[in-house]
Motif scaffolding. Structure first.
Motif, PDB file in Angstrom:
ATOM      1  N   GLN A  11     -46.829 136.109 -39.625  1.00 40.30           N
ATOM      2  CA  GLN A  11     -47.363 136.099 -40.912  1.00 40.30           C
ATOM      3  C   GLN A  11     -47.541 134.754 -41.345  1.00 40.30           C
ATOM      4  N   GLU A  12     -47.970 134.401 -42.592  1.00 44.25           N
ATOM      5  CA  GLU A  12     -48.284 133.170 -43.312  1.00 44.25           C
ATOM      6  C   GLU A  12     -46.714 132.563 -43.484  1.00 44.25           C
ATOM      7  N   PHE A  13     -45.770 133.211 -43.841  1.00 40.99           N
ATOM      8  CA  PHE A  13     -44.356 132.769 -44.312  1.00 40.99           C
ATOM      9  C   PHE A  13     -43.297 133.230 -43.547  1.00 40.99           C
ATOM     10  N   LEU A  14     -43.555 134.287 -42.661  1.00 43.10           N
ATOM     11  CA  LEU A  14     -42.422 134.709 -42.015  1.00 43.10           C
ATOM     12  C   LEU A  14     -42.887 135.228 -40.725  1.00 43.10           C
ATOM     13  N   VAL A  15     -41.955 135.659 -39.833  1.00 46.18           N
ATOM     14  CA  VAL A  15     -42.166 136.375 -38.600  1.00 46.18           C
ATOM     15  C   VAL A  15     -41.476 137.851 -38.725  1.00 46.18           C
ATOM     16  N   LEU A  30     -37.890 130.678 -42.416  1.00 46.08           N
ATOM     17  CA  LEU A  30     -37.121 129.397 -42.449  1.00 46.08           C
ATOM     18  C   LEU A  30     -36.456 129.207 -44.141  1.00 46.08           C
ATOM     19  N   ASN A  31     -35.637 128.431 -44.046  1.00 49.22           N
ATOM     20  CA  ASN A  31     -34.775 128.485 -45.541  1.00 49.22           C
ATOM     21  C   ASN A  31     -35.768 127.787 -46.500  1.00 49.22           C
ATOM     22  N   SER A  32     -36.590 126.760 -46.029  1.00 54.12           N
ATOM     23  CA  SER A  32     -37.573 126.054 -46.929  1.00 54.12           C
ATOM     24  C   SER A  32     -38.974 126.898 -46.775  1.00 54.12           C
ATOM     25  N   PRO A  33     -39.807 127.224 -47.842  1.00 57.58           N
ATOM     26  CA  PRO A  33     -41.034 127.720 -47.629  1.00 57.58           C
ATOM     27  C   PRO A  33     -41.736 126.775 -46.477  1.00 57.58           C
ATOM     28  N   SER A  34     -42.274 127.572 -45.454  1.00 57.58           N
ATOM     29  CA  SER A  34     -43.253 126.859 -44.527  1.00 57.58           C
ATOM     30  C   SER A  34     -44.308 127.787 -44.127  1.00 57.58           C
ATOM     31  N   HIS A  35     -45.420 127.157 -43.993  1.00 55.96           N
ATOM     32  CA  HIS A  35     -46.724 127.914 -43.524  1.00 55.96           C
ATOM     33  C   HIS A  35     -46.799 127.901 -42.121  1.00 55.96           C
ATOM     34  N   PHE A  36     -46.327 129.022 -41.359  1.00 54.15           N
ATOM     35  CA  PHE A  36     -46.494 129.406 -39.797  1.00 54.15           C
ATOM     36  C   PHE A  36     -47.740 129.220 -39.557  1.00 54.15           C
ATOM     37  N   THR A  37     -48.110 128.275 -38.279  1.00 52.30           N
ATOM     38  CA  THR A  37     -49.624 128.580 -37.815  1.00 52.30           C
ATOM     39  C   THR A  37     -49.503 129.143 -36.582  1.00 52.30           C
ATOM     40  N   SER A  38     -48.476 129.043 -35.705  1.00 48.21           N
ATOM     41  CA  SER A  38     -48.350 129.553 -34.309  1.00 48.21           C
ATOM     42  C   SER A  38     -47.216 130.048 -33.669  1.00 48.21           C
ATOM     43  N   LEU A  48     -37.825 131.869 -29.225  1.00 48.82           N
ATOM     44  CA  LEU A  48     -39.158 131.955 -29.952  1.00 48.82           C
ATOM     45  C   LEU A  48     -39.324 130.388 -30.226  1.00 48.82           C
ATOM     46  N   VAL A  49     -40.815 130.141 -30.182  1.00 48.09           N
ATOM     47  CA  VAL A  49     -41.119 128.555 -30.522  1.00 48.09           C
ATOM     48  C   VAL A  49     -42.206 128.833 -31.508  1.00 48.09           C
ATOM     49  N   LEU A  50     -41.742 128.370 -32.574  1.00 42.49           N
ATOM     50  CA  LEU A  50     -42.624 128.377 -34.110  1.00 42.49           C
ATOM     51  C   LEU A  50     -43.183 126.911 -34.457  1.00 42.49           C
ATOM     52  N   ALA A  51     -44.348 127.075 -34.643  1.00 43.92           N
ATOM     53  CA  ALA A  51     -45.049 125.885 -35.436  1.00 43.92           C
ATOM     54  C   ALA A  51     -45.393 126.269 -36.766  1.00 43.92           C
ATOM     55  N   TYR A  52     -45.068 125.142 -37.586  1.00 45.08           N
ATOM     56  CA  TYR A  52     -45.310 125.188 -39.005  1.00 45.08           C
ATOM     57  C   TYR A  52     -45.755 124.138 -39.792  1.00 45.08           C
ATOM     58  N   ILE A  53     -46.106 124.176 -40.919  1.00 47.50           N
ATOM     59  CA  ILE A  53     -46.451 123.003 -41.814  1.00 47.50           C
ATOM     60  C   ILE A  53     -45.360 122.890 -42.925  1.00 47.50           C
ATOM     61  N   ASN A  54     -44.837 122.043 -43.246  1.00 48.83           N
ATOM     62  CA  ASN A  54     -43.565 122.070 -44.183  1.00 48.83           C
ATOM     63  C   ASN A  54     -44.168 121.647 -45.682  1.00 48.83           C
ATOM     64  N   GLN A  55     -43.567 121.588 -46.724  1.00 50.61           N
ATOM     65  CA  GLN A  55     -44.183 121.210 -47.895  1.00 50.61           C
ATOM     66  C   GLN A  55     -44.499 119.741 -48.068  1.00 50.61           C
ATOM     67  N   SER A  56     -44.218 118.895 -47.038  1.00 50.90           N
ATOM     68  CA  SER A  56     -44.797 117.632 -46.963  1.00 50.90           C
ATOM     69  C   SER A  56     -45.923 117.628 -46.097  1.00 50.90           C
ATOM     70  N   ASP A  57     -46.307 118.601 -45.636  1.00 55.10           N
ATOM     71  CA  ASP A  57     -47.563 118.737 -44.853  1.00 55.10           C
ATOM     72  C   ASP A  57     -47.226 117.985 -43.328  1.00 55.10           C
ATOM     73  N   ASP A  58     -46.145 117.754 -42.941  1.00 56.70           N
ATOM     74  CA  ASP A  58     -45.710 117.465 -41.759  1.00 56.70           C
ATOM     75  C   ASP A  58     -45.782 118.659 -40.818  1.00 56.70           C
ATOM     76  N   VAL A  59     -46.082 118.518 -39.694  1.00 61.12           N
ATOM     77  CA  VAL A  59     -45.938 119.588 -38.411  1.00 61.12           C
ATOM     78  C   VAL A  59     -44.696 119.592 -37.747  1.00 61.12           C
ATOM     79  N   ASN A  60     -44.090 120.691 -37.751  1.00 58.92           N
ATOM     80  CA  ASN A  60     -42.965 120.755 -36.991  1.00 58.92           C
ATOM     81  C   ASN A  60     -42.960 121.981 -36.173  1.00 58.92           C
TER      82      ASN A  60
END
Length: 275
Positions: A11-15, A30-38, A48-60
């Motif tokens: 989902q957008e903010f959770l699995v 995740l502990n800090s709000p993150s936008h999951f992308t894949s 599991l391997v989770l890709a997301y964009i954090n509040q600073s718009d960094d890809v992690n």
């Protein structure tokens, strides 16, 4: 998870985790709000391997234990913009993160970044042929002069692009079916799924030695497909058949020796030198 039938839904903010009986058994965030992308699943480690964009718009990317849902490691993927899919390649024990403009390759054991494949296109999904180790990545070209769509073929042993397979429409998230050794590529734009047997496509390799270094040139194949490079070597895949093609150069002061060339693909790779 093929071992127990557990399904992980992004989902957008959770699995969400579902059991084999379709009951939701857990949620992960995740502990800090993150936008999951894949999301991807590493069948060797059970992570599991989770890709997301954090509040600073960094890809992690976070590596998460699928049993405990505990974060094992966090990885910053600099240079990537919006990871569109994650592929675990059991053939090479590597993880491919497709994105817009490049594909990041991670070691599936250490999760260290071992390479970046520049694709100059927006990549939407990847699949691997476990018999050859070839990785097929669905692409949408950025160059307005290229009106075709393709599967980019990457040799998983060297992580180098070795060619492309043309597609008639934009397609996403290919799947390799090992039982029939075919690739299924859905195209939501025309409500179709293409079945491709990669064994019936053969590499066409065209080289030139006359242009100044870095000058771009196109090979325009009958049927409306165009291929581009700014190097001295161009490779793509075509099925058996007779083809005509032309060669054009981005600098109009240069032109090919002939307006139209012809070539035949017949059950094997084809190498051509043009001038």
């Amino acid at each position: 998870n093929p071992a127990n039938g557990t399904l992980y839904v992004l989902q957008e903010f959770l699995v969400e985790e579902f059991s084999s009986s379709d009951l939701m058994t857990a949620q992960f965030q995740l502990n800090s709000p993150s936008h999951f992308t894949s999301i991807g699943y590493d069948s060797a480690s059970g992570n599991l391997v989770l890709a997301y964009i954090n509040q600073s718009d960094d890809v992690n990317v976070s590596i998460v234990n699928a049993s405990s849902l505990a974060v094992i490691e966090n990885i910053s993927v600099s240079g990537s913009v919006y990871v569109t899919s994650i592929l675990y390649d059991s053939y090479s024990s590597e993880i491919y993160l497709t994105a817009r403009g490049n594909v990041t390759v991670l070691n599936a054991t250490s999760y260290a970044r071992i390479g970046t494949i520049i694709v100059n296109s927006a990549s939407f999904g990847a699949t691997v042929d476990p018999f050859t180790g070839y990785v097929y990545i669905s692409m949408e070209p950025r160059d307005p002069n290229l009106s075709y769509f393709n599967l980019t073929v990457v040799d998983g042993n060297t992580n180098s692009v070795i060619g492309t397979i043309p597609l008639p429409y934009a397609s996403i998230y290919p799947v390799y079916a090992s039982g029939v050794q075919e690739i299924y590529v859905p195209s939501p734009y025309v409500n179709s799924v293409y079945a491709i047997n990669p064994q019936h496509y053969y590499p066409v390799n065209i080289s030139e030695s006359s242009l100044p270094a870095g000058m771009g040139w196109y090979v325009n194949v009958s049927g409306g497909r165009s291929y581009y490079t700014n190097g001295s070597y161009l490779s793509f895949y075509e099925p058996d058949g007779n083809y005509t093609y032309s060669v054009s150069v981005t600098n109009s002061t240069w032109r090919a020796a002939s307006d139209i060339y012809s070539a035949e693909v017949s059950g094997s790779s084809l190498s051509i030198t043009t001038d």
